[in-house]
Motif scaffolding. Structure first.
Motif, PDB file in Angstrom:
ATOM      1  N   ARG A  72      46.776  55.009  48.000  1.00 20.52           N
ATOM      2  CA  ARG A  72      46.424  56.427  48.145  1.00 20.52           C
ATOM      3  C   ARG A  72      45.908  56.985  46.812  1.00 20.52           C
ATOM      4  N   ARG A  73      46.446  56.508  45.716  1.00 21.12           N
ATOM      5  CA  ARG A  73      46.038  56.967  44.396  1.00 21.12           C
ATOM      6  C   ARG A  73      45.190  55.946  43.640  1.00 21.12           C
ATOM      7  N   THR A  74      45.339  54.703  44.005  1.00 23.79           N
ATOM      8  CA  THR A  74      44.574  53.635  43.360  1.00 23.79           C
ATOM      9  C   THR A  74      43.970  52.775  44.463  1.00 23.79           C
ATOM     10  N   PRO A  75      42.824  53.200  45.014  1.00 17.51           N
ATOM     11  CA  PRO A  75      42.242  52.527  46.186  1.00 17.51           C
ATOM     12  C   PRO A  75      41.950  51.037  45.975  1.00 17.51           C
ATOM     13  N   LYS A  76      41.702  50.622  44.765  1.00 14.26           N
ATOM     14  CA  LYS A  76      41.371  49.209  44.515  1.00 14.26           C
ATOM     15  C   LYS A  76      42.606  48.354  44.253  1.00 14.26           C
ATOM     16  N   MET A  77      43.793  48.921  44.412  1.00  7.36           N
ATOM     17  CA  MET A  77      45.033  48.170  44.195  1.00  7.36           C
ATOM     18  C   MET A  77      45.037  46.943  45.102  1.00  7.36           C
ATOM     19  N   ARG A  78      45.409  45.795  44.546  1.00  9.66           N
ATOM     20  CA  ARG A  78      45.479  44.564  45.332  1.00  9.66           C
ATOM     21  C   ARG A  78      46.697  43.767  44.898  1.00  9.66           C
ATOM     22  N   LEU A  79      47.105  42.863  45.751  1.00 11.00           N
ATOM     23  CA  LEU A  79      48.204  41.967  45.412  1.00 11.00           C
ATOM     24  C   LEU A  79      47.646  40.773  44.652  1.00 11.00           C
ATOM     25  N   GLY A  80      48.411  40.291  43.713  1.00 13.71           N
ATOM     26  CA  GLY A  80      48.008  39.125  42.945  1.00 13.71           C
ATOM     27  C   GLY A  80      49.230  38.288  42.611  1.00 13.71           C
ATOM     28  N   ARG A  81      49.045  37.344  41.722  1.00 18.22           N
ATOM     29  CA  ARG A  81      50.139  36.475  41.284  1.00 18.22           C
ATOM     30  C   ARG A  81      50.277  36.584  39.779  1.00 18.22           C
ATOM     31  N   MET A  82      51.484  36.409  39.289  1.00 17.80           N
ATOM     32  CA  MET A  82      51.745  36.421  37.851  1.00 17.80           C
ATOM     33  C   MET A  82      52.528  35.170  37.489  1.00 17.80           C
ATOM     34  N   SER A  83      52.290  34.688  36.317  1.00 22.01           N
ATOM     35  CA  SER A  83      53.100  33.605  35.764  1.00 22.01           C
ATOM     36  C   SER A  83      53.707  34.128  34.476  1.00 22.01           C
ATOM     37  N   CYS A  84      54.907  34.638  34.594  1.00 25.59           N
ATOM     38  CA  CYS A  84      55.566  35.211  33.423  1.00 25.59           C
ATOM     39  C   CYS A  84      57.056  35.341  33.698  1.00 25.59           C
ATOM     40  N   ALA A  85      57.795  35.603  32.649  1.00 27.99           N
ATOM     41  CA  ALA A  85      59.215  35.897  32.809  1.00 27.99           C
ATOM     42  C   ALA A  85      59.328  37.336  33.293  1.00 27.99           C
TER      43      ALA A  85
END
Length: 140
Positions: A72-85
């Motif tokens: 609603r506030r960030t239309p380009k928001m997408r799910l992704g993956r992270m490799s971190c602690a």
């Protein structure tokens, strides 16, 4: 981290090397320890907290509901993956879906770290909306 002697001109009796390893497979710790033993011939031991990798289902109803609220506030928001602690690893044994997102900023964890106040406001409003609308299973 490598530690031997405290003096620059002394050959130490003993030296220690510490690795901070992060892995995504459940048996990653054992694999890395075996690899290091095989390649170095040295004694290898694990210390510290062993945390499970965090894996969430992107199709989970609450994950999708959060994504809808964030867009609603960030239309380009997408799910992704992270490799971190991440502290999300504390939730892995509970098998709860985990999503990591934050307000926009620069210089993370540094002396010049800054955050966008508009982004922080959007973050707070989005979390408030998500929590006030209730979960997909009817719980709040």
């Amino acid at each position: 981290m490598l530690k031997g002697s405290d003096a620059g001109n002394q050959i130490p009796d003993r030296a220690e090397m510490t690795f901070s390893l992060r892995f995504v497979e459940p048996d990653g710790c054992e694999k890395w320890m075996a690899f290091l033993r095989e390649k170095t011939g040295l004694e290898v031991e694990r210390y510290g907290t062993l945390r499970l990798p965090v894996v969430s289902d992107p199709d989970d109803a609450n994950v999708q509901r959060l994504l809808t609220v964030l867009r609603r506030r960030t239309p380009k928001m997408r799910l992704g993956r992270m490799s971190c602690a991440t502290d999300a690893s504390y939730f892995a044994p509970l098998k709860l879906p985990t999503v990591i997102f934050a307000a926009t900023g620069v210089g993370s964890h540094g002396a010049d770290e800054r955050i966008s106040l508009k982004s922080l406001s959007d973050y707070v409003v989005s979390l408030t909306e998500f929590l006030s609308e209730g979960s997909s299973d009817g719980n709040r």
